[in-house]
Design a protein around this motif. Structure first.
Motif, PDB file in Angstrom:
ATOM      1  N   ILE A 277     -40.542 -30.018 -21.035  1.00 45.34           N
ATOM      2  CA  ILE A 277     -39.848 -28.923 -19.846  1.00 45.34           C
ATOM      3  C   ILE A 277     -39.813 -27.798 -20.467  1.00 45.34           C
ATOM      4  CG2 ILE A 277     -37.863 -28.711 -18.738  1.00 45.34           C
ATOM      5  CD1 ILE A 277     -39.371 -31.318 -18.033  1.00 45.34           C
ATOM      6  N   GLY A 278     -40.067 -26.846 -19.553  1.00 44.05           N
ATOM      7  CA  GLY A 278     -39.871 -25.127 -19.850  1.00 44.05           C
ATOM      8  C   GLY A 278     -41.164 -24.349 -20.361  1.00 44.05           C
ATOM      9  N   LEU A 279     -42.078 -25.123 -20.288  1.00 45.19           N
ATOM     10  CA  LEU A 279     -43.422 -24.230 -20.766  1.00 45.19           C
ATOM     11  C   LEU A 279     -43.683 -23.332 -19.347  1.00 45.19           C
ATOM     12  CD1 LEU A 279     -45.615 -23.898 -22.719  1.00 45.19           C
ATOM     13  CD2 LEU A 279     -47.077 -25.656 -21.476  1.00 45.19           C
ATOM     14  N   LEU A 280     -43.795 -23.585 -18.427  1.00 51.81           N
ATOM     15  CA  LEU A 280     -43.929 -22.860 -17.464  1.00 51.81           C
ATOM     16  C   LEU A 280     -42.624 -22.497 -16.557  1.00 51.81           C
ATOM     17  CD1 LEU A 280     -46.909 -23.564 -17.585  1.00 51.81           C
ATOM     18  CD2 LEU A 280     -47.184 -23.681 -15.135  1.00 51.81           C
ATOM     19  N   PRO A 281     -42.752 -21.148 -15.838  1.00 49.18           N
ATOM     20  CA  PRO A 281     -41.298 -20.920 -14.987  1.00 49.18           C
ATOM     21  C   PRO A 281     -41.108 -21.919 -14.117  1.00 49.18           C
ATOM     22  CG  PRO A 281     -43.133 -19.128 -15.028  1.00 49.18           C
ATOM     23  CD  PRO A 281     -43.709 -20.370 -15.659  1.00 49.18           C
ATOM     24  N   ASP A 282     -39.718 -21.922 -13.806  1.00 52.19           N
ATOM     25  CA  ASP A 282     -39.371 -23.005 -13.215  1.00 52.19           C
ATOM     26  C   ASP A 282     -39.958 -23.086 -11.551  1.00 52.19           C
ATOM     27  OD1 ASP A 282     -37.487 -23.816 -14.748  1.00 52.19           O
ATOM     28  OD2 ASP A 282     -36.007 -22.895 -14.162  1.00 52.19           O
ATOM     29  N   TRP A 283     -40.314 -21.900 -10.910  1.00 53.41           N
ATOM     30  CA  TRP A 283     -40.834 -21.574  -9.823  1.00 53.41           C
ATOM     31  C   TRP A 283     -42.319 -22.255  -9.795  1.00 53.41           C
ATOM     32  CZ3 TRP A 283     -45.599 -19.291  -9.652  1.00 53.41           C
ATOM     33  CH2 TRP A 283     -45.723 -18.446 -10.464  1.00 53.41           C
ATOM     34  N   ALA A 284     -42.966 -22.582 -10.770  1.00 49.79           N
ATOM     35  CA  ALA A 284     -44.251 -23.389 -10.901  1.00 49.79           C
ATOM     36  C   ALA A 284     -43.992 -24.821 -10.705  1.00 49.79           C
ATOM     37  CB  ALA A 284     -44.947 -22.929 -12.049  1.00 49.79           C
ATOM     38  N   PHE A 285     -43.274 -25.236 -10.058  1.00 45.32           N
ATOM     39  CA  PHE A 285     -42.975 -26.810 -10.038  1.00 45.32           C
ATOM     40  C   PHE A 285     -44.199 -27.626  -9.356  1.00 45.32           C
ATOM     41  CE2 PHE A 285     -42.088 -24.816  -5.898  1.00 45.32           C
ATOM     42  CZ  PHE A 285     -42.758 -25.691  -4.863  1.00 45.32           C
ATOM     43  N   PHE A 286     -44.925 -26.993  -9.063  1.00 42.23           N
ATOM     44  CA  PHE A 286     -46.298 -27.573  -8.236  1.00 42.23           C
ATOM     45  C   PHE A 286     -47.099 -27.693  -9.288  1.00 42.23           C
ATOM     46  CE2 PHE A 286     -46.051 -23.231  -7.028  1.00 42.23           C
ATOM     47  CZ  PHE A 286     -47.337 -22.640  -7.523  1.00 42.23           C
TER      48      PHE A 286
END
Length: 597
Positions: A277-286
């Motif tokens: 968890i947390g490698l990409l920003p939260d907004w990149a949920f897709f």
């Protein structure tokens, strides 16, 4: 008086081997890690040194044990005493004690994971620097023994574990083969399990393919095997600062933006986590991604990444790459972007409420319903200058055609999150003007009827007002476009609120009436309005009627029609009026052979 801490070795071993790691399966990863680091260290001295890891399960050993052999640098007798007998001491540090980045392990505790499945760990090692073969025997209670034994031949190390009762399943050939493929499947040299190799020397996203289409198909198959879905799209990821390469897969189905995405992360080609968890920003949920990194720091359990400035910079760089992909998609394949937004629009809009980058994306690319068609908000502003919106679908349907006829742009903010998104637009550009369009404001754009004409029509308007008084509605005569619209029922939220508040005060007791009175906003229209359009030919003819009964029936019919066109909720009295006016007009038409109206 200074004293020395007393350390319970059995307790320390139990704490680290049973509580630091999430599952006994990590013992395979830790043994592979030590073997890989030993090979790395030997190749630093001998570039052509052999690089191979062999694992033998009980099918080969025959005594229930599992053995891991490596062709690494090995340990001298003094190094065995220094590194294997001291918890937290690692050979993978430089002369100043700092962790050397070319090694996977840094903490000197990996061997303790063996005690999750065994009560005893046997290490036989011979150093490539010379010296005798040494055997170190460690026990789960904190004891150990060091002795020299018969020469093992080639430099390297062999670790032998005999699973304790109840843990034998962790040493079976099937389990070990699966765990070896999971953790070491991307290592750059062979890892043999009972003579069979399961490693791949080429990272999937770096493999060569004859055409881009073939590469995309291969990555899609890899995503299917890894994550269980065929991606909507895939694109490369990289961050030079973190020594990171990888591939991002776009989910083909809608995802919950509140659920943080987990990613498959390798550290120097050894699996760190299947769901990090947390490698990409939260907004990149897709996005789900698979990456290999050489510089990001693992935690002591090697099941997560250490939160530091490097990880923050990497997260920002990967987020920028995702945004770049969206821009590239919009430029090269607008249809593809439209399909993407159809799948993920709800989540994208939800995150736009909090994330300015996602808000910019929504503003530029997400089509929304307006009275000029489905267009992005940025395009809407280019056409109309400012953004007017209605907070409900019903209001939009009521006002869309009329506002369009007046040259006013209108956005339907009644769908999930859209009103809040429109109101947030000034956060990304202070020059953006946003306002809610209500019925009262729209009415200010209508033309007043000539005073002489209105004076002449006062008898008609008096009859019409008496007709609508029992419906709690005001009547007014205006001129507006389109001329085809005969009447417009206007009810803004402030009026509705005041009417409801004052109606409640009338039936409340004295105490609550006083409390509700404090919320009264003062003078203002207390009732909705029925605006009759004097530009409409039918309305002009109705205004010329002199029969009070016929005027009443015609006004009731216009009122009911306006409610239906605006999709307003129908009260029982309104439904009854609709039937009454229809029957009345039908009766009048049947009895009037000239059919004048």
């Amino acid at each position: 008086m200074e004293q020395v801490f007393q350390v319970d070795l059995r307790g320390i071993v139990d704490l680290l081997s049973h509580h630091l790691y999430g599952s006994p399966r990590v013992y395979v990863r830790e043994l592979l890690q030590n073997a890989v680091d030993a090979i790395t260290a030997r190749r630093a001295l001998e570039s052509d040194a052999p690089a191979v890891i062999r694992i033998e399960t009980p099918d080969i050993t025959g005594d229930g044990s599992i053995r891991v052999h490596d062709s690494g640098i090995g340990l001298t007798e003094s190094e065995v005493h220094t590194f294997l007998a001291t918890i937290g001491r690692s050979a993978k540090r430089d002369e100043l004690g700092f962790a050397r980045h070319e090694f996977l392990g840094q903490f000197g505790i990996g061997l303790l994971s063996c005690f999750m499945i065994a009560d005893q760990a046997l290490v036989v090692t011979r150093s490539a620097k010379g010296g005798p073969t040494v055997r170190w025997t460690g026990y789960a209670d904190g004891r150990f023994r060091v002795e020299t034994v018969e020469d093992r031949g080639e430099p390297g190390t062999t670790v032998t574990l005999l699973p304790r009762s109840g843990m034998e399943q962790w040493a079976t050939r099937a389990t070990v083969a699966d765990l070896t493929a999971l953790f070491g499947g991307l290592l750059p040299f062979p890892v043999m399990v009972d003579g069979q190799s399961g490693s791949d020397s080429v990272l999937p996203w770096q493999a060569s393919h004859p055409t881009p289409d073939v590469r995309q198909a291969a990555l899609a198959a890899y995503a299917e095997d890894t994550f269980g879905f065929t991606p909507f799209a895939s694109f490369d990821l990289s961050c030079a600062e973190a020594g990171l390469t990888g591939v991002a897969f776009v989910l083909p189905h809608a995802a919950n933006p509140a659920a943080r995405a987990g990613h498959r992360v390798y550290l120097k080609r050894m699996l760190l986590s299947e769901n990090l968890i947390g490698l990409l920003p939260d907004w990149a949920f897709f996005i789900r991604c698979v990456v290999d990194t050489g510089e990001l720091r693992p935690t002591a359990s090697r099941e997560a990444l250490y939160e530091d400035d490097m990880l923050d910079a990497t997260r920002e760089a990967l987020g920028a790459r995702v945004r770049d992909w969206l821009v590239e998609l919009a430029t090269a394949d607008p249809g593809g972007l439209a399909r993407f937004l159809q799948v993920h629009d709800m989540g994208v809009k939800a995150l736009a409420l909090h994330d300015d980058d996602m808000l910019r994306l929504v503003d530029r690319w997400l089509p929304v319903e307006t009275n000029a068609g489905r267009i992005p908000l940025a395009e809407f502003r280019r056409r109309f200058g400012s953004v007017r919106y209605t907070p409900s679908v019903e209001e939009f349907r009521q006002l869309a055609a009329v506002s369009s006829a007046q040259g006013l742009g209108l956005v339907n903010g009644g769908y999930s999150y859209l009103s809040e998104i429109v109101e947030r637009l000034p956060a990304i550009d202070p020059d953006i003007r946003v306002a809610r369009l209500d019925a009262a404001e729209l009415a200010t754009h209508f033309d007043l009827v000539d005073p002489a004409t209105e004076l002449a029509l006062r008898p008609f308007l008096s009859i019409a007002q008496r007709c609508l008084d029992r419906l709690d509605c005001e009547v007014a005569l205006r001129g507006f476009d389109p001329p085809s619209l005969g009447a417009l029922y206007l009810l803004d939220r402030d009026t509705a609120h005041r009417a409801e508040l004052r109606a409640t005060r009338e039936v409340a007791d004295e105490l609550w009436a006083d409390v509700l009175g404090a919320f009264d906003t003062g003078p203002g229209p207390d009732r909705p309005q029925l605006l009759l359009n004097y530009r409409n030919p039918l309305v002009r003819r109705v205004c010329g009627l002199t029969d009070p009964g016929l005027v009443t029936t015609a006004v009731e019919a216009l009122y009911s029609h306006a409610l239906l066109l605006g999709q307003h909720p129908m009260r029982p009295v309104d439904s009854a009026l609709l039937t009454k006016s229809f029957v009345g007009l039908l009766d009048w038409a049947v009895h009037d052979p000239e059919g004048k109206i």
